[in-house]
Design a protein around this motif. Structure first.
Motif, PDB file in Angstrom:
ATOM      1  N   ALA A   7      21.006  15.374   9.585  1.00  0.00           N
ATOM      2  CA  ALA A   7      22.042  16.033  10.083  1.00  0.00           C
ATOM      3  C   ALA A   7      22.056  17.841  10.026  1.00  0.00           C
ATOM      4  CB  ALA A   7      23.177  14.921   9.155  1.00  0.00           C
ATOM      5  N   ALA A   8      21.961  18.296   9.505  1.00  0.00           N
ATOM      6  CA  ALA A   8      22.496  19.406   9.532  1.00  0.00           C
ATOM      7  C   ALA A   8      21.781  20.747  10.691  1.00  0.00           C
ATOM      8  CB  ALA A   8      22.416  19.771   8.361  1.00  0.00           C
ATOM      9  N   GLU A   9      20.433  20.300  10.909  1.00  0.00           N
ATOM     10  CA  GLU A   9      19.645  20.499  11.613  1.00  0.00           C
ATOM     11  C   GLU A   9      20.686  20.686  13.282  1.00  0.00           C
ATOM     12  OE1 GLU A   9      15.263  20.343  10.242  1.00  0.00           O
ATOM     13  OE2 GLU A   9      16.322  18.571  10.055  1.00  0.00           O
ATOM     14  N   GLU A  10      20.640  19.434  13.633  1.00  0.00           N
ATOM     15  CA  GLU A  10      21.752  18.737  15.318  1.00  0.00           C
ATOM     16  C   GLU A  10      21.726  20.114  15.903  1.00  0.00           C
ATOM     17  OE1 GLU A  10      24.824  17.236  17.217  1.00  0.00           O
ATOM     18  OE2 GLU A  10      24.202  15.759  15.506  1.00  0.00           O
ATOM     19  N   ALA A  11      22.242  20.710  15.213  1.00  0.00           N
ATOM     20  CA  ALA A  11      22.760  22.134  16.628  1.00  0.00           C
ATOM     21  C   ALA A  11      22.048  23.112  16.667  1.00  0.00           C
ATOM     22  CB  ALA A  11      24.345  22.669  15.878  1.00  0.00           C
ATOM     23  N   ALA A  12      20.883  23.498  15.660  1.00  0.00           N
ATOM     24  CA  ALA A  12      20.050  23.889  16.313  1.00  0.00           C
ATOM     25  C   ALA A  12      18.819  23.381  17.186  1.00  0.00           C
ATOM     26  CB  ALA A  12      19.604  24.554  14.868  1.00  0.00           C
ATOM     27  N   LEU A  13      18.431  22.022  16.562  1.00  0.00           N
ATOM     28  CA  LEU A  13      17.540  21.437  17.490  1.00  0.00           C
ATOM     29  C   LEU A  13      18.266  21.372  18.657  1.00  0.00           C
ATOM     30  CD1 LEU A  13      16.061  18.722  14.671  1.00  0.00           C
ATOM     31  CD2 LEU A  13      15.349  20.591  15.657  1.00  0.00           C
ATOM     32  N   ARG A  14      19.337  20.917  19.179  1.00  0.00           N
ATOM     33  CA  ARG A  14      19.736  20.348  20.656  1.00  0.00           C
ATOM     34  C   ARG A  14      20.158  22.210  21.397  1.00  0.00           C
ATOM     35  NH1 ARG A  14      24.615  22.086  22.852  1.00  0.00           N
ATOM     36  NH2 ARG A  14      25.586  20.387  24.585  1.00  0.00           N
ATOM     37  N   ASP A  15      20.559  22.895  20.412  1.00  0.00           N
ATOM     38  CA  ASP A  15      19.891  24.214  21.048  1.00  0.00           C
ATOM     39  C   ASP A  15      18.592  24.679  21.670  1.00  0.00           C
ATOM     40  OD1 ASP A  15      22.438  24.106  21.027  1.00  0.00           O
ATOM     41  OD2 ASP A  15      22.452  25.767  19.358  1.00  0.00           O
ATOM     42  N   GLN A  16      17.809  24.285  21.261  1.00  0.00           N
ATOM     43  CA  GLN A  16      15.610  24.889  21.566  1.00  0.00           C
ATOM     44  C   GLN A  16      15.903  23.514  22.615  1.00  0.00           C
ATOM     45  OE1 GLN A  16      13.193  24.071  17.647  1.00  0.00           O
ATOM     46  NE2 GLN A  16      15.107  25.349  16.253  1.00  0.00           N
ATOM     47  N   LEU A  17      16.344  22.712  22.102  1.00  0.00           N
ATOM     48  CA  LEU A  17      16.172  21.828  23.765  1.00  0.00           C
ATOM     49  C   LEU A  17      16.867  22.318  24.728  1.00  0.00           C
ATOM     50  CD1 LEU A  17      16.302  18.104  21.316  1.00  0.00           C
ATOM     51  CD2 LEU A  17      13.961  19.137  22.409  1.00  0.00           C
TER      52      LEU A  17
ATOM     53  N   PRO B  66      20.041  11.088  12.727  1.00  0.00           N
ATOM     54  CA  PRO B  66      19.722  12.214  12.902  1.00  0.00           C
ATOM     55  C   PRO B  66      17.514  11.856  12.695  1.00  0.00           C
ATOM     56  CG  PRO B  66      20.446  12.816  10.869  1.00  0.00           C
ATOM     57  CD  PRO B  66      20.080  10.932  10.718  1.00  0.00           C
ATOM     58  N   GLU B  67      17.178  12.317  14.203  1.00  0.00           N
ATOM     59  CA  GLU B  67      16.523  12.142  14.533  1.00  0.00           C
ATOM     60  C   GLU B  67      16.151  12.278  15.715  1.00  0.00           C
ATOM     61  OE1 GLU B  67      14.793   7.579  13.484  1.00  0.00           O
ATOM     62  OE2 GLU B  67      16.271   7.330  14.543  1.00  0.00           O
ATOM     63  N   LEU B  68      14.668  12.402  16.039  1.00  0.00           N
ATOM     64  CA  LEU B  68      14.003  12.903  17.469  1.00  0.00           C
ATOM     65  C   LEU B  68      13.531  11.442  17.823  1.00  0.00           C
ATOM     66  CD1 LEU B  68      12.562  16.639  16.520  1.00  0.00           C
ATOM     67  CD2 LEU B  68      14.469  16.222  18.710  1.00  0.00           C
TER      68      LEU B  68
END
Length: 158
Positions: free
Chosen positions: A99-109, A138-140
């Motif tokens: 869950a803590a990665e959501e913002a960074a993953l969202r930005d990368q996508l 939390p998953e891709l």
């Protein structure tokens, strides 16, 4: 169209790059269980095969299998990746995140694909690229053409 083991092996270095914008085996959707299993055996700390009820996957007529790859390097970390097959063809892949990665993953996508096609409290989807970031779990998600209409209908209904 299913891919051969040789084609899958050529594509796996792209998977190892680890960007959430580079889906695991994205161009190998349709690959067989055995071809995928042989390649993943080199990339997983542990590889489990699970036979599931075909009725649980609307596109499966005869078989529903899942390869669980533990320790799969993706998006900057070793993760659990779930490769899901319908009738011996790779249909979609879930890569578990935090869950803590959501913002960074969202930005990368967004950097890779532009604005999402859908954004809800449950997910962020980029249907033109067949990728989504789940927020509720939390998953891709990466999916192939065979299941695109199902996921896109689900995204539209939210």
């Amino acid at each position: 169209m299913p891919h051969t083991l040789a084609q899958l092996a050529l594509l796996m270095p792209l998977v190892a790059a680890g960007s959430p914008a580079a889906p695991p085996s994205a161009v190998a959707f349709g690959a067989t269980v055995e071809a995928t299993r042989a390649e993943l055996a080199k990339r997983c700390d542990r590889l489990d095969v699970r036979a599931l009820d075909p009725a649980a996957l609307p596109i499966a007529q005869e078989s529903h299998l899942q390869l669980d790859c533990h320790g799969f390097e993706h998006a900057g970390a070793a993760r659990l990746a779930e490769f899901v097959f319908a009738d011996d063809a790779l249909a979609f892949v879930w890569v578990l995140t935090e869950a803590a990665e959501e913002a960074a993953l969202r930005d990368q996508l967004i950097d890779a694909f532009g604005d999402p096609s859908h954004e809800t409290p449950e997910f962020i989807a980029f249907v033109d690229h067949r990728v989504a970031l789940r927020r509720d779990k939390p998953e891709l998600l990466y999916y192939g053409a065979a299941v695109a209409p199902l996921y896109e209908a689900w995204f539209d209904a939210r």
